[in-house]
Scaffold this motif. Sequence first.
Motif, PDB file in Angstrom:
ATOM      1  N   ARG A  25     -13.599   2.019  -5.138  1.00 19.97           N
ATOM      2  CA  ARG A  25     -13.186   0.605  -5.151  1.00 19.97           C
ATOM      3  C   ARG A  25     -13.465  -0.031  -6.506  1.00 19.97           C
ATOM      4  O   ARG A  25     -12.635  -0.772  -7.035  1.00 19.97           O
ATOM      5  CB  ARG A  25     -13.904  -0.176  -4.052  1.00 19.97           C
ATOM      6  CG  ARG A  25     -13.289  -0.012  -2.676  1.00 19.97           C
ATOM      7  CD  ARG A  25     -13.847  -0.996  -1.675  1.00 19.97           C
ATOM      8  NE  ARG A  25     -15.291  -0.990  -1.573  1.00 19.97           N
ATOM      9  CZ  ARG A  25     -15.985  -0.239  -0.719  1.00 19.97           C
ATOM     10  NH1 ARG A  25     -15.368   0.572   0.103  1.00 19.97           N
ATOM     11  NH2 ARG A  25     -17.294  -0.304  -0.690  1.00 19.97           N
TER      12      ARG A  25
ATOM     13  N   PRO B 101      -8.354   0.126  -4.993  1.00 21.01           N
ATOM     14  CA  PRO B 101      -7.314   0.379  -4.002  1.00 21.01           C
ATOM     15  C   PRO B 101      -7.228  -0.807  -3.039  1.00 21.01           C
ATOM     16  O   PRO B 101      -8.156  -1.620  -2.946  1.00 21.01           O
ATOM     17  CB  PRO B 101      -7.804   1.633  -3.281  1.00 21.01           C
ATOM     18  CG  PRO B 101      -9.289   1.564  -3.404  1.00 21.01           C
ATOM     19  CD  PRO B 101      -9.541   0.956  -4.761  1.00 21.01           C
TER      20      PRO B 101
ATOM     21  N   VAL C  65      -6.525   6.365   1.442  1.00 20.85           N
ATOM     22  CA  VAL C  65      -6.747   5.452   0.323  1.00 20.85           C
ATOM     23  C   VAL C  65      -5.398   4.803   0.038  1.00 20.85           C
ATOM     24  O   VAL C  65      -4.423   5.496  -0.242  1.00 20.85           O
ATOM     25  CB  VAL C  65      -7.279   6.186  -0.925  1.00 20.85           C
ATOM     26  CG1 VAL C  65      -7.483   5.218  -2.080  1.00 20.85           C
ATOM     27  CG2 VAL C  65      -8.579   6.931  -0.605  1.00 20.85           C
TER      28      VAL C  65
ATOM     29  N   ILE D 129      -2.894   2.859  -2.090  1.00 20.25           N
ATOM     30  CA  ILE D 129      -2.635   2.608  -3.505  1.00 20.25           C
ATOM     31  C   ILE D 129      -2.200   1.154  -3.702  1.00 20.25           C
ATOM     32  O   ILE D 129      -1.427   0.624  -2.914  1.00 20.25           O
ATOM     33  CB  ILE D 129      -1.555   3.581  -4.034  1.00 20.25           C
ATOM     34  CG1 ILE D 129      -1.373   3.438  -5.543  1.00 20.25           C
ATOM     35  CG2 ILE D 129      -0.238   3.417  -3.314  1.00 20.25           C
ATOM     36  CD1 ILE D 129      -0.465   4.511  -6.153  1.00 20.25           C
TER      37      ILE D 129
ATOM     38  N   TRP E 179      -2.494   6.400 -11.699  1.00 20.68           N
ATOM     39  CA  TRP E 179      -3.483   5.968 -10.710  1.00 20.68           C
ATOM     40  C   TRP E 179      -3.832   7.132  -9.784  1.00 20.68           C
ATOM     41  O   TRP E 179      -5.006   7.384  -9.491  1.00 20.68           O
ATOM     42  CB  TRP E 179      -2.941   4.777  -9.914  1.00 20.68           C
ATOM     43  CG  TRP E 179      -3.968   4.097  -9.082  1.00 20.68           C
ATOM     44  CD1 TRP E 179      -4.748   3.044  -9.450  1.00 20.68           C
ATOM     45  CD2 TRP E 179      -4.344   4.419  -7.739  1.00 20.68           C
ATOM     46  NE1 TRP E 179      -5.578   2.685  -8.418  1.00 20.68           N
ATOM     47  CE2 TRP E 179      -5.349   3.525  -7.353  1.00 20.68           C
ATOM     48  CE3 TRP E 179      -3.924   5.372  -6.820  1.00 20.68           C
ATOM     49  CZ2 TRP E 179      -5.940   3.539  -6.101  1.00 20.68           C
ATOM     50  CZ3 TRP E 179      -4.513   5.405  -5.571  1.00 20.68           C
ATOM     51  CH2 TRP E 179      -5.505   4.493  -5.225  1.00 20.68           C
TER      52      TRP E 179
ATOM     53  N   LEU F 181      -7.367   9.065  -8.976  1.00 14.78           N
ATOM     54  CA  LEU F 181      -7.889   9.251  -7.617  1.00 14.78           C
ATOM     55  C   LEU F 181      -8.191  10.718  -7.359  1.00 14.78           C
ATOM     56  O   LEU F 181      -9.191  11.043  -6.707  1.00 14.78           O
ATOM     57  CB  LEU F 181      -6.894   8.712  -6.584  1.00 14.78           C
ATOM     58  CG  LEU F 181      -7.306   8.909  -5.121  1.00 14.78           C
ATOM     59  CD1 LEU F 181      -8.599   8.153  -4.826  1.00 14.78           C
ATOM     60  CD2 LEU F 181      -6.187   8.475  -4.190  1.00 14.78           C
TER      61      LEU F 181
END
Length: 83
Positions: A21, A26, A53, A55, A67, A71
């Motif tokens: 986070r 996210p 999770v 996006i 991104w 992750l």
Amino acid sequence: MSTNLVTEAKDYLSQWAKIVREELAPLGIYAFGSLIYRDGALFGDGSDIDIVVVIPEKPDAIDRADWLEKLLRYKILLIATEN
């Protein structure tokens, strides 16, 4: 099922989620499956941890790919620290 195992898994996942986070922002991180169902009654040594999770909205495919690549590094950390 071991209550300690469930507690340890939830604690570890909470720490991981906090880092994700802070770094990636996210829209959400959610656990589901045996870890959560019936307070972990079905979670055991052979269980996996199911997470989603979400996006954040990204303006284009390159930003989304960047991104997701970031992750992936955090996902690898989860896999690398399995006992």
